[in-house]
Scaffold this active site. Structure first.
Site, PDB file in Angstrom:
ATOM      1  N   TYR A  31       0.814  -1.218   0.000  1.00 38.70           N
ATOM      2  CA  TYR A  31       0.000   0.000   0.000  1.00 38.70           C
ATOM      3  C   TYR A  31       0.848   1.268   0.000  1.00 38.70           C
ATOM      4  O   TYR A  31       0.391   2.320  -0.410  1.00 38.70           O
ATOM      5  CB  TYR A  31      -0.912   0.035   1.231  1.00 38.70           C
ATOM      6  N   LYS A  80       3.455 -15.547   2.789  1.00 37.90           N
ATOM      7  CA  LYS A  80       3.682 -16.283   1.536  1.00 37.90           C
ATOM      8  C   LYS A  80       5.181 -16.548   1.467  1.00 37.90           C
ATOM      9  O   LYS A  80       5.872 -16.138   0.527  1.00 37.90           O
ATOM     10  CB  LYS A  80       3.163 -15.439   0.357  1.00 37.90           C
ATOM     11  N   ASP A  96      -2.701 -18.501   0.803  1.00 42.27           N
ATOM     12  CA  ASP A  96      -3.691 -19.240  -0.004  1.00 42.27           C
ATOM     13  C   ASP A  96      -4.374 -20.317   0.850  1.00 42.27           C
ATOM     14  O   ASP A  96      -5.597 -20.497   0.806  1.00 42.27           O
ATOM     15  CB  ASP A  96      -3.070 -19.815  -1.287  1.00 42.27           C
ATOM     16  N   ASP A 139      -6.245  -7.167   4.207  1.00 43.00           N
ATOM     17  CA  ASP A 139      -7.375  -6.530   3.525  1.00 43.00           C
ATOM     18  C   ASP A 139      -8.266  -7.613   2.913  1.00 43.00           C
ATOM     19  O   ASP A 139      -9.488  -7.624   3.099  1.00 43.00           O
ATOM     20  CB  ASP A 139      -6.852  -5.594   2.435  1.00 43.00           C
ATOM     21  N   ASP A 150     -12.216  -9.236   4.460  1.00 47.16           N
ATOM     22  CA  ASP A 150     -13.495  -9.248   3.726  1.00 47.16           C
ATOM     23  C   ASP A 150     -14.030 -10.672   3.629  1.00 47.16           C
ATOM     24  O   ASP A 150     -15.229 -10.911   3.798  1.00 47.16           O
ATOM     25  CB  ASP A 150     -13.334  -8.686   2.307  1.00 47.16           C
TER      26      ASP A 150
HETATM   27  C1  IPM Z   1     -10.328  -1.465   3.964  1.00 48.19           C
HETATM   28  C2  IPM Z   1     -10.612  -0.889   2.596  1.00 48.19           C
HETATM   29  C3  IPM Z   1      -9.472   0.042   2.210  1.00 48.19           C
HETATM   30  C4  IPM Z   1      -8.189  -0.756   2.193  1.00 48.19           C
HETATM   31  C5  IPM Z   1      -9.687   0.776   0.871  1.00 48.19           C
HETATM   32  C6  IPM Z   1     -10.973   1.568   0.865  1.00 48.19           C
HETATM   33  C7  IPM Z   1      -8.519   1.651   0.496  1.00 48.19           C
HETATM   34  O1  IPM Z   1     -10.785  -1.912   1.665  1.00 48.19           O
HETATM   35  O2  IPM Z   1     -10.205  -0.680   4.917  1.00 48.19           O
HETATM   36  O3  IPM Z   1     -10.252  -2.685   4.078  1.00 48.19           O
HETATM   37  O4  IPM Z   1      -7.864  -1.395   1.188  1.00 48.19           O
HETATM   38  O5  IPM Z   1      -7.485  -0.740   3.193  1.00 48.19           O
HETATM   39 MG    MG Z   2     -10.812  -3.855   2.506  1.00 44.88          MG
END
Ligand code: IPM
Ligand code: MG
Length: 369
Positions: free
Chosen positions: A141, A190, A222, A246, A250
């Site tokens: 990032y 990884k 993975d 990240d 999710d």
């Molecule tokens: C998160 C989001 C952010 C990230 C985006 C919006 C830049 O997906 O906080 O998980 O990738 O960190």
């Molecule tokens: Mg995210």
């Protein structure tokens, strides 16, 4: 206790759910005798509209002078075609970096009453309780260079860089959490491919000697992605670098049925923190009073716990969320679990009222108790 809190509602549903956090803190203040003062500032698309800058200096200064920060969400289609340094997301990345919020804690806890909304079988999804600890200010990032190059600008490069110190501090944070939780740490990397992962693993092994009570395992990312949906109960604390965290967070949110239930805390080494829902700005439902405010409300509980050490107060919020769900109230994202669908504002009122009164609300959906 008196605290000053910066509120950055941001864009889309961020503007609607931010009210959830302030309303429940006000309710906590009433019930437990604390004073919370809120000051508002723009970030992301809203800030681009106002001042052509996704993180204006006034916003950053306000945060620096506050005791903690609430953030709604940033982004939206309106700003999708802007150059990368002007995108709303840039404001989010910049504030994380500027405030040194290196430790992103994303607890993934399944609510029993929402089990039906998980795409996983109930016997796999039930009783999940894990903490994802994501490194937040390094890795791909932020590594430089990150650019297009070559004669035709058709070569691209992003850089995955970490210093030893950056890895040590996040790994230590994860061990500290494992000690007060179920004493199991899974480090995700990884290391079969990446040099950065090999140093990560080395550091985890060094730190492990300082925490003999914690059981440590290493897992490739993975394999971790697979295990998260096949055996999610096996995880207690997961520690991983920025991009892996990240993606995995999710994925993990789906175990619980809705991204709308997941709070997060982003912490500096002294405990100062920014608190935000894991979900984004959801432009498709923004403005319709449909967003689930519970991730934001649960983020307020994390603020009380991690920044202000008000454990009982934090639990009052978590309990209120649980009870409102048990009483059968649902936001649209959770409607597959039955119950009565209410809007964002009504959900906020129900939870805040429950926090303030500390007494059982009457159920209009007895069958779902
Ligand atoms: C998160 C989001 C952010 C990230 C985006 C919006 C830049 O997906 O906080 O998980 O990738 O960190
Ligand atoms: Mg995210």
């Amino acid at each position: 206790m008196k605290k000053n809190i910066a509120v950055l509602p941001g864009d889309g549903v961020g503007r609607e759910v931010a009210k959830g956090a302030t309303a429940v803190l006000e309710a906590v203040g009433q019930r437990f005798g604390h004073e919370f003062e809120f000051e508002y500032a723009n970030i992301g698309g809203a800030a681009i509209e106002e001042s052509n800058n996704p993180l204006p200096n006034e916003t950053l200064e306000l945060c620096k002078q506050s005791d903690a920060v609430f953030l709604g969400a940033v982004g939206g289609p309106k700003w999708d075609n802007l150059p990368s340094h002007m995108r709303p997301e840039r404001g989010l990345l910049a504030i994380r970096k500027e405030l040194s919020l290196f430790a992103n804690l994303r607890p993934v806890i399944g609510f029993h009453s929402l089990l039906q909304s998980s795409p996983l079988k109930p016997e796999i999804a039930e009783n999940v309780n894990m903490m994802i600890v994501r490194e937040l200010t390094g890795g791909l990032y932020f590594g430089k260079p990150s650019e297009r190059r070559g004669d035709n600008q058709e070569v691209v490069v992003d850089t995955l860089q970490y210093t030893r110190e950056e890895i040590e501090r996040i790994v230590e944070k994860a061990f500290e959490l494992a000690v007060i939780r179920n004493k199991k740490l899974t480090s995700v990397d990884k290391a079969n491919v990446l040099e950065s992962s090999r140093m990560w693993r080395e550091i985890v092994n060094e730190k492990a000697e300082l925490y003999p009570q914690v059981e440590v395992e290493h897992m490739y990312v993975d394999a971790a992605a697979m295990k998260l949906i096949s055996r999610p109960r096996d995880f207690d604390v997961i520690v991983t670098e920025n991009l892996f965290g990240d993606i995995l967070s999710d994925e993990a949110s789906m175990i619980t049925g809705s991204l709308g239930m997941l709070p997060s805390a982003s912490l500096r080494s002294d405990g100062f923190g920014m608190y935000e829902p894991v979900h984004g700005s959801a432009p498709d439902i923004a403005g319709f009073n449909k967003a689930n405010p519970m991730a934001m409300i649960l983020s307020a509980a994390l603020m009380l716990k991690y920044s202000f050490h008000l454990r009982e107060e934090a639990e009052a919020i978590e309990q209120a969320v649980q009870e409102v769900l048990n009483a059968g109230y649902r936001t649209v994202d959770l409607q597959s679990t039955g119950g009565t669908v209410v809007g964002t504002e009504q959900m906020i009122d129900l939870i805040a009222q429950r926090v303030e009164e500390g007494s059982a609300i009457s159920s209009i959906m007895g069958a779902y108790m």
